[in-house]
Every structure is written in C-alpha cells, then in structure tokens.
Write a protein that holds these residues in place. Structure first.
Motif, PDB file in Angstrom:
ATOM      1  N   ASP A 700      39.297  36.342  44.371  1.00 18.25           N
ATOM      2  CA  ASP A 700      38.770  36.656  43.053  1.00 18.25           C
ATOM      3  C   ASP A 700      37.368  37.233  43.162  1.00 18.25           C
ATOM      4  O   ASP A 700      36.416  36.527  43.452  1.00 18.25           O
ATOM      5  CB  ASP A 700      38.753  35.377  42.208  1.00 18.25           C
ATOM      6  N   GLN A 701      37.253  38.525  42.933  1.00 19.62           N
ATOM      7  CA  GLN A 701      35.938  39.164  42.915  1.00 19.62           C
ATOM      8  C   GLN A 701      35.511  39.543  41.507  1.00 19.62           C
ATOM      9  O   GLN A 701      34.423  40.064  41.318  1.00 19.62           O
ATOM     10  CB  GLN A 701      35.947  40.417  43.795  1.00 19.62           C
ATOM     11  N   ALA A 702      36.350  39.292  40.519  1.00 19.88           N
ATOM     12  CA  ALA A 702      36.023  39.641  39.142  1.00 19.88           C
ATOM     13  C   ALA A 702      35.326  38.495  38.431  1.00 19.88           C
ATOM     14  O   ALA A 702      34.242  38.652  37.861  1.00 19.88           O
ATOM     15  CB  ALA A 702      37.292  40.036  38.389  1.00 19.88           C
ATOM     16  N   ASN A 703      35.929  37.316  38.476  1.00 24.04           N
ATOM     17  CA  ASN A 703      35.392  36.168  37.748  1.00 24.04           C
ATOM     18  C   ASN A 703      34.233  35.505  38.475  1.00 24.04           C
ATOM     19  O   ASN A 703      33.526  34.688  37.891  1.00 24.04           O
ATOM     20  CB  ASN A 703      36.497  35.128  37.523  1.00 24.04           C
ATOM     21  N   SER A 704      34.060  35.837  39.731  1.00 28.31           N
ATOM     22  CA  SER A 704      33.038  35.183  40.545  1.00 28.31           C
ATOM     23  C   SER A 704      31.664  35.790  40.307  1.00 28.31           C
ATOM     24  O   SER A 704      31.517  36.885  39.768  1.00 28.31           O
ATOM     25  CB  SER A 704      33.406  35.280  42.030  1.00 28.31           C
ATOM     26  N   CYS A 705      30.646  35.038  40.704  1.00 33.26           N
ATOM     27  CA  CYS A 705      29.247  35.452  40.556  1.00 33.26           C
ATOM     28  C   CYS A 705      28.678  35.732  41.940  1.00 33.26           C
ATOM     29  O   CYS A 705      28.553  34.815  42.754  1.00 33.26           O
ATOM     30  CB  CYS A 705      28.434  34.356  39.876  1.00 33.26           C
ATOM     31  N   TRP A 706      28.329  36.961  42.200  1.00 33.97           N
ATOM     32  CA  TRP A 706      27.659  37.306  43.454  1.00 33.97           C
ATOM     33  C   TRP A 706      26.151  37.221  43.219  1.00 33.97           C
ATOM     34  O   TRP A 706      25.585  37.982  42.428  1.00 33.97           O
ATOM     35  CB  TRP A 706      28.044  38.702  43.909  1.00 33.97           C
TER      36      TRP A 706
END
Length: 867
Positions: A700-706
C-alpha cells in the motif's frame, strides 16, 4: 522513493523525547542520537545509557565488512559491555561503592556476569534523566545511595560547511560531578572500552599501549597477527583529559580488576594485555585468550580520574573516544548477510563476491591512527565544540516553536547513521538502513531529490560530490542511475521488479541546476552541462511516445514504484517542466545554441499540464490524453512537486499560483489526517481508504504516509505562504515519531531514511529562501511582526531578522557575497537605504529586487540592514 516500511514491533514508548525523561526500570529503548562523524560510522547512545548500532568498523549494513557480532556463546549479551562508564566512590568513614552509569538491562553488565552475586557493592545506576537534542545527548545520573550527581554531555563535531571537522571519527564525553554530601567523598570516574578490533577473527593477538601527552593520557588498542587489510582491522582508544589520569590496560576477568577497584581509588598504571594472549592447544599458535566453551575473546582497558569533594563542590572531566579503521571496501551491490559473515574465511578480500576495491574513508586523508585523531580532537577541542555549539545555539534560538526546530534537526542524524564518505571524497547516504540491513543504494536519485535540501544547504560540497558521482556512471544513452553502490564508481538498482524509471533524469537535472544556482560554482555547471543535455535528450527520446516532447508513463515507472500511472502524469510532468526551465536558464548563462529549444519545451510543458492535468480543483494523477487509458482522478500529494523544486531554485511560479494553492488545499482536505499523517494519494471514489486489499498491488503506497513526502509538502506549503497548514503537517509527523520512540530514526523503506532529510527545506520555505548565483530571494511567511531565524547559505550561516519594516542579515559564519536581494513588495515600499555595519551601500531598485552596483561581501560578525 520506496515501498512503505511497515513496523512490526510489540511495544511503543509514548514518552516525549525532549521533555526531560526519567527512567528507572529495564526496557529496550528504540532510538537515540548517533555520535561520530559524517562517513565515519557511529555509535548510538540511547535512554538507558548504553551504546547501540556500532558501525565504526566498515561493517555491514553501513559498509561491506562483516556484521558486528562478537564471537561468544549463543544468547549472551557481551556486545552491550563495549563502552561503559563507572564511578567508584567512598564517603568519609564508609565503605567504597561502585555504580555502573547505565540502567540494568541484562545480567551481563560492566563486562561481567552476575554482579549482584559477586559484587554487591557494585550496582547499576538507579535513575537516568535523559535529554536528546541533536547533536547533544545529555544524561543526568542519580541514585539514592550516591551522595552526588553526575551530568554527562555527549557530542561529536557537526559544523556546517566544514567537511573535515564534521567527519572526525571520535566522540566527546563531558562529565560534571557535584557533591551533595556533608562529608568528604572520594570519587573515581572511569571510562572502559572493549577491544573490538578484528572481532570476526580468532587468530589474532591483542595489543594495547598508553601515550602520555601534556593535558591528556590516551590508550589505544589493536591486534597483531591478523590480516591488516581486513575491513575490521584498525585501532580504537580513549583519551582522559588530565595529567593525573590513571589506567589499567588489558583486563578481562573480575580477578584482579574489580577486586583492585574495590580497595583502590586509582588504577596502578599497568598494561596486562600479554595476559590476554595464550598458546592455543588446538593450533599451537599464540592467540587472544578464549575458553574451551566459548570463542569469546575479551580484552578491556580502563582509564579514569580521581577527585575528592567537599559539600557542594564539583569537578568537570572529559574523555574522548576515537577510532581508525582504514580498510573500507566498495562493492557492486550490498553483500548478503551470509557473505558479510564469511569475510573472515577469505584470505584475499579483493576476490569476495561483489567486492570491488578498497575505497577507504575520508578521514584517512588526515589521520593514520586513532592516536592521531585523539591528539587532534584534544588539541582542537575548544574550537570544535565552540563552533558546533555556536551553530546549534543559533539554530535553536530562532523564533520558531522548539518542537519544530527539533523535528528539523532530528533528521540531521541521518548524516551520521547512513553515510559513506570515501577517501577520494565521494559522498553518499544509503537510502534506508536498519541494524541488520541496507534497504537501498547510495544517493538514489528519486529519494535524494527530496532529502538533498539538507545536504545542499549545510554541506554544499558533499551534494556536488554526489551529483558528480551520478554523472560518472551515466549511461552512454544519457540515462541516469537509480542509485550507486557501496563503491560509488558503480550503479546499483534498488527496487525489486522496477527497471524503468521515467523520473530519474528529471530528478538529476533539477538537482544539478539548483545546486549550481545555490553555490554559484561555474566550474561545476560547465563540467555537468554535457551530462545534463544528454540526460534531457534521453528523457524525450526514450519516454516520449506521442511526440509532444514530454515523457509518458505506461504503468509503474517512477519513484512511486507500486503506483501505476498512464500518459501525462502530474508527478512526472511537474518535474519535467521544471527540468526544461532549468535547462533553459543554464543555457542562457552558457550561451548554448539549444537555448530556444529548451524554452519552447518548457512553455509547452506548462501548457500541457494546465490544459490536460488540471481539472478545476487539482492536478489529476494522470491523463492519457492521446491514448485509451483515460483520466486517473487520483489526488497525489506530490502532484506539483516540480513547483516545489522551482521555488528552491528561485524560478518563482511556473504553474498558475492560484491553481497551485487550490491543489494544495484539496490535498489537505482529502489526505491529511491530524491523528496520523498525510497520506500519499486519495481518489474521489475512495474518500476514506483506497482498497489495496482488492487490488493486485503488493504493498500500500496510497494510504500510507511517507515521512519525507510529508516534510517536503510542509516545505512546499511554506513557499506558498501557507504557514499554519505547514506547521500542522509537521506537528503531526513530530508527534508520530515521539510516540513511536523513533525520533532519531525516521522510517520509510527501512530506517534512518534519506527522504525525510527534506525537513531542512521547511525552514528555507518559511523564509521563502532561494539563492541564484549570489542573488538572494526572501519571501517569508512567518506570521509575526518581529522575529529572527537562522538560515544557511552557500558559504556559512546568518540570521534573517525582521522588526516591523526593518530587515537585517547578520552573518554568523562564513562570508556572504550578495549581488541582489529580493523581498516582498510590502517591505520594499518602506525601504530607504541599505547599510553594512552602518556603511551605506549603493543599489538600484527594480520591482522588488534591490541590485547592488557591485557585489558586496558581508564578513562573519557583520550585519546588513535594510530600512
């Protein structure tokens, strides 16, 4: 960028790192400040008073050498007794006691096991008060049995723009001891170090020696009889800064070391190292002593100072820990764990799989031994500490919230934890690093694009070095590497399954142009210009599939490497238009014949983004406007990231400002969650969470916070005069890391991640700071009438201060050259003159730009005043 790194840890520490913390019970702390120099390796001091993550030996994962793992029986914790401090004290008329200056964590303490049984008069300290604020760790030790207090400050030099003195392999330990007893108390303060040289090798002989110089005594430890080309061969030792210091070198067992310590308040000045070597019955060789049940070879040395105090008296004393491990080796790729463990089985390090050549460490240009380092750090201690403290005292005195400044400075820790700085001056930071793994290559282009705002601002020469390293491995067709290997003469791909990256050439071009403008280094841009031209042409020739001179996306092909985009993608297009703008601006300076070509492509790029990606509310994720994939309405946080870099380069607004503001507000509306952070992307049809579990995407790279994206976005908000919103986003990040106990270990794809070094860009954004060839642009958004904020420029540091309609630049270090200054019109309207230390300066005013008739030079300690 990289895939999100998901933590699976069974406990969290909710303590606030910078409020003074008191710890009394056993626990495993999770992060602390790394002490050491840039590219030297470091040791991490945590809240329990113990040292973790030793990376000074060229060891994996920071280097290619063997993992730091002391040979011993399984399930022992000898590696925690590597560097520690003791205090022996005796109150007049009472028996002597010994305190270990760390909390109880294991049954093995102070280099011994079972001290509760063997030595009831020796116990670990009862209470620790811990304060960490980069670059200083401060610990106060108190105990109900101990009639005095001990305060310890630990730091290493960190001096922006001074590369040599910020890359010293050493640590200062400054103690202050104050008596609370109404009786005389005799105090013996002791530093102990275990000899870890050649920790992976049994066939070696321990050595130790003492050096006595005016004002200090230094012991160094090493080994003989092993391969002196090994990455873990070298020297290490401790200096005690007093002629009255006493020492005991080469002890191992409680007999007689601890037995003598109970009855004596000084060491006997002996070297018992020969007793740590014996004839191995199995081989007949003389080696470092070990037992038949364990290959744990133990060799400790101690040094200390004795003082007698009356009530309320105090004394100060300092130790300096230094090291020298000259045999750093490069590699094509990160070695596997098994490969790193097998280093000691190889006779010729050059033939190990993937290893290339000895690259050495930058500090070896100046020092040949750990004693050389110690002598330098002792003799230059006042200067090194004063300049370090001066910078950070200035920084923390800025009129901004302390938590905000602490969040920015916490990311400077990555300069130490993850950096490579080899002997010929090549510099890189591993993309991600944890205790047991390197998560990516050096200076990955897409991640450095964000994190380099700290590097170019504080150590410009290191950033230029990184860009030159990328240039040296550029492909003949113009393509730019994703990342560089441990040997930065080689490339290293750092992403599983992603071989096509459209954003890399744009990342590279934008950074090189910004770096040139920031430094005004004409030789640098002349050297890099052919590489930029080749990269730009590759971006069109390789990635333009519809003949519009713009790179097109066809799936997963960018830093968002689990994120399909098709056609004209906002993330790529915003960077491409800024790349074209940069090429045009540099071409004008260099009188390049392609100047008009770059101008035309830049103007077309802006037009296409505004016509095909803007939807009235924001710039959509992608629009396959000449294909069959249609419009992807995703609201990407990084949709206008190229405009952020344009602000850093002093290009102003490339996209329509009102649209950029609308887009930023839309992102905040749909993707910012104050309870946990700013997520990467939101879709109108999925306002809560994108259903990653229903997709074929593996992470999941959309809902996550980088974290690095969040901090870069906060910087972008500042540049767009959205101060309150920037502070809210930054505060959410700050709170999250404090609660997780990982304040000095920012996470993305692995720990100590490079991208969050974008944090320094928030400070630059708050001032609206850009530098174009010594032309300074300020557009501050700080909502105060009166304030001062420290900033760094290309050769030093200065305060920007505002008092109503008066603006001043007070140079704190370096020498500032200025051709012009740009300020907001509301300030310009009130300007009557400019002075440097009271001397009037001639200038011409055009719009909001004040251009001097001649370049002015402001020296350290001088102030330019505009009023």
């Amino acid at each position: 960028m990289k895939k999100i790194f998901i933590l699976a840890i069974s406990f969290l520490f909710a303590a606030n790192i910078f409020a003074q913390e008191i710890y009394k019970s056993s626990y495993r702390p999770r992060s602390g400040i790394a002490h050491g120099g840039i590219g030297t390796g470091s040791i991490e001091l945590r809240k329990d008073g113990q040292f973790y993550n030793w990376s000074i030996f060229n060891n994996y994962p920071r280097g290619t050498g063997p993992i730091f793992n002391i040979k011993s029986r399984p399930r022992t914790y000898d590696d925690f007794s590597t560097l520690f401090f003791l205090v022996r004290y005796q109150v007049e008329g009472e028996e002597a006691r010994i305190k270990l200056l760390q909390l109880n964590n294991e049954i093995n303490e102070g280099g011994q096991i079972g001290i509760a049984y063997y030595y009831p008069w020796m116990t670990a300290i009862e209470k620790v008060e811990y304060e960490a604020k980069f670059p200083n760790t401060k610990i106060k030790f108190t105990d109900s049995e101990m009639p005095f207090e001990i305060e310890l400050t630990v730091n290493s030099p960190f001096i922006p723009h001074d590369v040599k003195n910020s890359s010293l392999p050493g640590v200062y330990f400054d103690f202050n001891v104050k008596s609370k007893s109404d009786k005389k108390v005799n105090i013996f303060l002791i530093a102990t170090l275990r000899n870890l040289v050649g920790y992976d090798t049994i066939d070696k002989l321990f050595t130790a020696s003492i050096t006595e110089e005016k004002g200090y005594k230094y012991f160094d430890m090493s080994v003989d009889g092993m391969d002196t080309e090994s990455p873990v061969w070298g020297q290490m030792g401790i200096a005690s800064l007093s002629d009255e210091s006493t020492y005991y070198l080469g002890w191992e067992h409680k007999h007689p070391y601890y037995e003598l310590l109970v009855v004596n308040n000084k060491f006997p000045d002996i070297n018992d190292t020969e007793g740590r070597n014996f004839i191995d019955e199995k081989t007949g060789k003389k080696v470092g002593r070990y037992t038949s049940e364990s290959y744990d070879q133990r060799h400790f040395s101690s040094i200390g100072i004795t003082k007698e105090l009356e009530f309320n008296q105090s004394f100060k004393h300092s130790f300096v820990f230094t090291w020298n491990f000259p045999n750093a080796y490069g590699a094509h790729n990160a070695p596997t764990i098994q490969e790193s463990v097998e280093w000691n089985n190889k006779e010729d390090y050059s033939v190990i799989q993937k290893v290339t050549k000895k690259i050495g460490n930058y500090y070896n240009n100046f020092f040949n031994t750990s004693l050389d380092v110690a002598d330098y750090m002792v003799k230059n201690r006042d200067d090194l500490q004063n300049r370090t403290n001066s910078f950070f005292n200035d920084f923390y005195s800025s009129d901004l919230d302390q938590w905000f400044l602490e969040q920015i400075s916490s990311n400077l820790n990555t300069f130490r934890t993850s950096s490579t700085f080899n002997k010929k001056g090549q510099f890189g930071i591993r993309e991600g690093l944890s205790a047991d793994k390197s998560w990516g290559p050096n200076i990955t282009s897409d991640v450095t694009y964000y994190g380099s705002s700290s590097i170019i601002t504080l150590f410009p020469s290191l950033q230029l070095s990184s860009m030159r390293a990328h240039k040296s491995v550029q492909q003949p067709n113009g393509d730019i590497a994703h990342g560089l290997a441990y040997d930065m003469d080689y490339t290293q791909n750092g992403t599983w399954g992603v071989s096509h990256r459209v954003d890399l050439v744009g990342n590279y071009i934008q950074m090189v142009v910004r770096d040139y403008l920031w430094t005004d280094d004409n030789e640098f841009i002349k050297e890099m210009w052919p590489s930029l031209k080749k990269a730009f042409d590759f971006g069109i020739n390789q990635w333009d599939t519809n003949n519009d001179n713009m790179p097109d996306m066809h799936g997963i092909m960018s830093s968002y490497d689990n994120f399909p985009m098709n056609g004209l993608a906002s993330y790529i297009q915003s960077q491409w238009l800024n790349s074209a703008k940069g090429m045009y601006e540099v071409a004008k300076v260099l009188n390049d014949s392609d100047e008009e070509k770059y101008k035309e492509i830049y103007e077309d790029a802006v037009k296409l983004m505004e016509e095909h990606i803007w939807n009235g509310e924001y710039y959509v994720l992608a629009n396959d406007y000449t294909g069959d994939k249609g419009v992807d309405k995703g609201i990407l946080t990084d949709q206008a990231i190229g405009q952020w870099m344009a602000h850093q380069s002093g290009f102003g607004s490339l996209l329509k400002p009102e649209r950029v503001r609308l887009a930023l507000n839309k992102i905040l509306e749909v993707s910012y969650k104050p309870s946990f952070g700013l997520r990467n992307c939101t879709w109108p049809e999925y306002p809560e969470l994108f259903p990653i579990h229903e997709s074929g995407l593996w992470v999941d790279q959309a809902n996550s916070c980088w974290t690095g994206v969040e901090l870069a976005f906060a910087s972008f908000l500042m540049y767009e005069d959205m101060y309150d919103e920037a502070m809210k986003v930054t505060k959410t990040v700050d709170d999250r890391y404090r609660k997780n106990g990982l304040y000095f270990d920012h996470q993305e794809f692995g720990g100590h991640y490079l991208r969050p070094m974008s944090a320094w860009g928030i400070l630059n954004g708050a001032l609206g700071l850009a530098i174009r060839n010594n032309n300074y642009i300020f557009s501050p958004c700080i909502p105060k009438d009166n304030y001062k904020v420290l900033f760094a420029y290309n050769n030093g540091t200065a305060f920007f201060s505002k008092k109503m309609d008066e603006v001043a630049l007070e140079v704190r270090s370096g020498e500032m050259k200025i051709n012009s200054i740009s300020l907001p019109m509301e300030i310009i309207k009130a300007v009557k003159g400019i002075c440097v230390d009271g001397k009037k300066q001639e200038f011409q005013l055009k719009g909001n730009v004040m251009r001097f008739n001649n370049t002015i030079i402001i020296e350290e300690g001088s102030t330019l005043t505009i009023k």
